[in-house]
Scaffold this motif. Structure first.
Motif, short mmCIF file in Angstrom:
data_model
loop_
_atom_site.label_atom_id
_atom_site.label_comp_id
_atom_site.label_asym_id
_atom_site.label_seq_id
_atom_site.Cartn_x
_atom_site.Cartn_y
_atom_site.Cartn_z
N GLU A 180 0.82 -1.21 0.00
CA GLU A 180 0.00 0.00 0.00
C GLU A 180 0.86 1.26 0.00
N GLU A 183 2.45 2.04 -3.40
CA GLU A 183 1.55 2.39 -4.49
C GLU A 183 1.44 3.90 -4.69
N THR A 184 1.77 4.69 -3.67
CA THR A 184 1.72 6.15 -3.81
C THR A 184 2.99 6.61 -4.52
N ARG A 345 2.37 11.46 4.68
CA ARG A 345 3.02 10.21 4.27
C ARG A 345 4.32 9.93 5.01
N LYS A 354 -4.71 12.34 8.64
CA LYS A 354 -4.60 11.33 7.59
C LYS A 354 -5.83 10.42 7.59
N GLY A 355 -6.40 10.19 6.41
CA GLY A 355 -7.54 9.30 6.27
C GLY A 355 -8.85 9.87 6.75
N SER A 408 -9.52 18.68 1.89
CA SER A 408 -8.29 18.50 1.14
C SER A 408 -7.08 18.87 1.99
N GLU A 417 -1.53 9.80 -0.45
CA GLU A 417 -2.50 8.75 -0.75
C GLU A 417 -3.86 9.34 -1.10
N GLY A 418 -4.35 8.99 -2.29
CA GLY A 418 -5.66 9.47 -2.73
C GLY A 418 -5.65 10.86 -3.34
N SER A 419 -4.49 11.50 -3.42
CA SER A 419 -4.40 12.86 -3.97
C SER A 419 -3.01 13.04 -4.59
#
Length: 605
Positions: A180, A183-184, A345, A354-355, A408, A417-419
């Motif tokens: 995981e 992947e970023t 991160r 985060k999250g 954001s 992650e996710g952005s």
């Protein structure tokens, strides 16, 4: 309706997530190659020479820089920062400093690998190698293509070798990381930018400001209890040149003028006290008139004298109103720094938010956004204004928290992650590596729920009575703050107060106190806010973090919180000077002689 007009408060904010915690021309100078003494090295032709030299060395390195059997760079960027500053300072009615400085520095970024995984990847493996030689980060001040390319050549070679070593080490360290995490991507893919802004004039009337400094600092010498006081005026222009192998070319000017007033005194118990005023502007005509500066200086030392006589406050928790100077610092420290992208991160960070995108994180009547594209707030020029960040990305307004819900983060080209894309907040000072930073942080209250200041104070008194506290608090002025965002230790922040008042719950009378500072944990402190004022205050300053000091602004309303915590200020206590100030010696001696004369007459009688 109360107006918050002190838009010049100095916001010197330092992030503890680190390893710790100029003679001037008598006539205005111009930066456009004009005939009145302008520095020709800042003219359009000279700027074109600098850009061409940067591009030439960039192209050569991108095509030919490669160590046998190893990866070539996939990305190279050059940032050259040309800074010119002029300042004059003085005290006791005389000039004590007169400085004129000029520097040109270079930051070189070399990436090995690819956008998905490179030497800057977030893997906790780093190589450190001692070398008896390090390439100089300063560039020639002359627009000499050969000299400029020579400095960039050495920097690029050194940076590439370090990048290659780090890439290989981190590639090995990646075998321990989760899927995981890997992947970023390491770096965002962005469209190239091309921009060449107007050449900004640097105007500094030395004769005017020398006269003003002498006059203002002399006018406050009669203040009771004054230990020391000074005034400085400065003008600083920074021209930033940026090119990269993706095709970006950005040249932009930034000019900031400032007037700083600062004063010191000791209370009878030996506590050192300080008070200050700061004025910032991007154009000299937006600086206050000298008469205004003189009036502010007198008010500054009058407040200092009041502080000398004020009682020291013991540690306390209770309801409080934070005026814009304080509420801006609170949100800057407790919220702003924790929304910077890299911190989401980094395993060593606390990663408070985060999250949590889509979740309620602050009271629902409050929203927070950061907008570097705002040049002004009403009539006040904002320090945090810029068009392109230090990675060549256009500045954007970012909705951080909307009606209490996290939307954001502030982002550089380091994806989270996710952005995965930048929103133009990669900022740095000089040779530091850019990271996500605030520009103009705006705290906005729901207009349907915001109240007048008078109503805010009524609610404060009611809350004090409800909690059966002996008094409430109004925090009017704050000099700055600090915060710890790291995962090691406690998530906390601190605000250094200047003017704090106790408020009697029955009469509303305000009594000045001293010797305390605001402390707390971020989420707890923010979520105890129950009301906000309709009016806002603006203040400008500088913020320090891992990527250095950058100019910032904050806009915020006054806030009512059901609980704020104050702790004692850590200060040494020493004796005041044994003799009176020289300009007061005659007055003191006259008083002493008068007492002796009366005693002598009494003896005769």
């Amino acid at each position: 309706m109360k107006k918050f007009s002190r838009s010049w408060r100095d916001l010197r904010i330092v992030v503890l997530a680190l390893a710790v915690t100029v003679g001037c021309a008598a006539t205005p100078t111009r930066a456009d190659g004009g005939a009145d003494g302008a520095d020709s090295s800042q003219g359009p032709q000279q700027r074109a020479v600098i850009v061409d030299a940067m591009k030439a060395e960039l192209e050569r390195s991108s095509k030919k820089l490669k160590l046998d059997d190893y990866e070539a760079p996939y990305f190279i960027a050059y940032k050259v920062e040309d800074s010119e500053s002029k300042s004059v300072g003085g005290k006791f009615g005389a000039i004590v400093t007169d400085d004129d400085s000029r520097s040109r520095t270079a930051y070189v970024e070399v990436r090995v690998g690819d956008y998905q995984f490179d030497n800057y990847a977030n893997v906790a493996t780093e190589n450190y190698r001692f070398s008896e030689y390090a390439a100089d980060r300063t560039l020639p001040l002359e627009a000499d293509p050969t000299a400029i390319r020579g400095a960039l050549w050495l920097l690029t070679d050194e940076t590439y070798k370090k990048a290659l070593s780090s890439y290989l080490s981190k590639k090995g360290g990646a075998v321990f990381e989760t899927k995981e995490k890997m992947e970023t991507p390491s770096f965002s893919k962005e469209e190239p930018s091309t921009y060449k802004g107007d050449i900004a004039a640097l105007e500094f009337d030395e004769a005017k400001w020398r006269k003003a400094i002498k006059s203002v600092t002399k006018s406050i010498l009669d203040a009771d209890g004054l230990l020391d006081a000074d005034m400085s005026v400065s003008a600083r222009r920074t021209v930033t040149y940026f090119v990269n192998t993706e095709g970006s070319t950005v040249v932009q000017d930034s000019v900031i003028y400032s007037i700083q007033l600062q004063s010191w005194a000791r209370a009878d118990d030996g506590m050192m006290l300080e008070n200050a005023r700061s004025f910032y502007a991007r154009t000299p005509d937006k600086l206050p008139e000298i008469s205004t500066v003189r009036a502010e200086a007198k008010e500054m030392v009058a407040e200092l004298e009041q502080l000398r006589k004020a009682p020291a406050l013991d540690p306390y928790t209770g309801p409080a109103i934070l005026l814009p100077e304080a509420s801006g610092v609170l949100f800057h420290e407790a919220i702003g720094h924790r929304l910077e992208g890299e911190r989401q991160r980094d395993q060593e960070e606390g990663r408070t938010f985060k999250g949590r995108v889509g979740e309620e994180v602050i009271p629902t009547f409050l929203s927070v956004y950061d907008d570097p594209t705002l040049s002004n707030w009403n009539d006040t020029q904002l320090n945090g204004y810029y068009k392109f960040d230090d990675e060549g990305i256009p500045a954007e307004r970012v909705e951080l928290v909307e009606d209490g819900v996290l939307r954001s983060f502030l982002k550089s080209r380091t994806p989270i992650e996710g952005s995965l894309e930048s929103n133009g907040h990669g900022r740095a000072q000089g040779i530091q590596k850019p990271m996500a930073r605030m520009g103009n942080l705006i705290v906005k209250a729901d207009p349907k729920k915001a109240v007048s200041y008078d109503e805010l104070k009524k609610r404060l008194l009611a809350e004090v009575k409800k909690q059966k506290k002996p008094f409430g608090l109004i925090i009017r002025d704050i000099s700055g703050g600090s915060t710890n965002t790291s995962g090691y230790g406690y998530q906390a922040f601190k605000g250094s107060t200047r003017l704090v008042y106790k408020v009697d719950p029955e009469t509303g009378k305000e009594t000045l106190v001293r010797g305390v500072e605001v402390v707390g944990t971020p989420l707890t402190a923010i979520n105890k806010i129950v009301a906000a004022s309709k009016d806002t205050g603006v203040f400008n300053g500088y913020c320090g973090a891992e990527s250095g000091y950058v100019p910032v602004s904050a806009v915020a309303p006054a806030l009512l919180t059901t609980e704020v915590e104050l702790q004692r200020t850590q200060q040494s206590k020493e004796r005041s000077p044994l003799l009176p100030a020289p300009w007061k010696a005659g007055e003191e001696e006259a008083k002493s002689d008068g007492v002796k004369e009366k005693e002598s007459e009494a003896v005769k009688e």
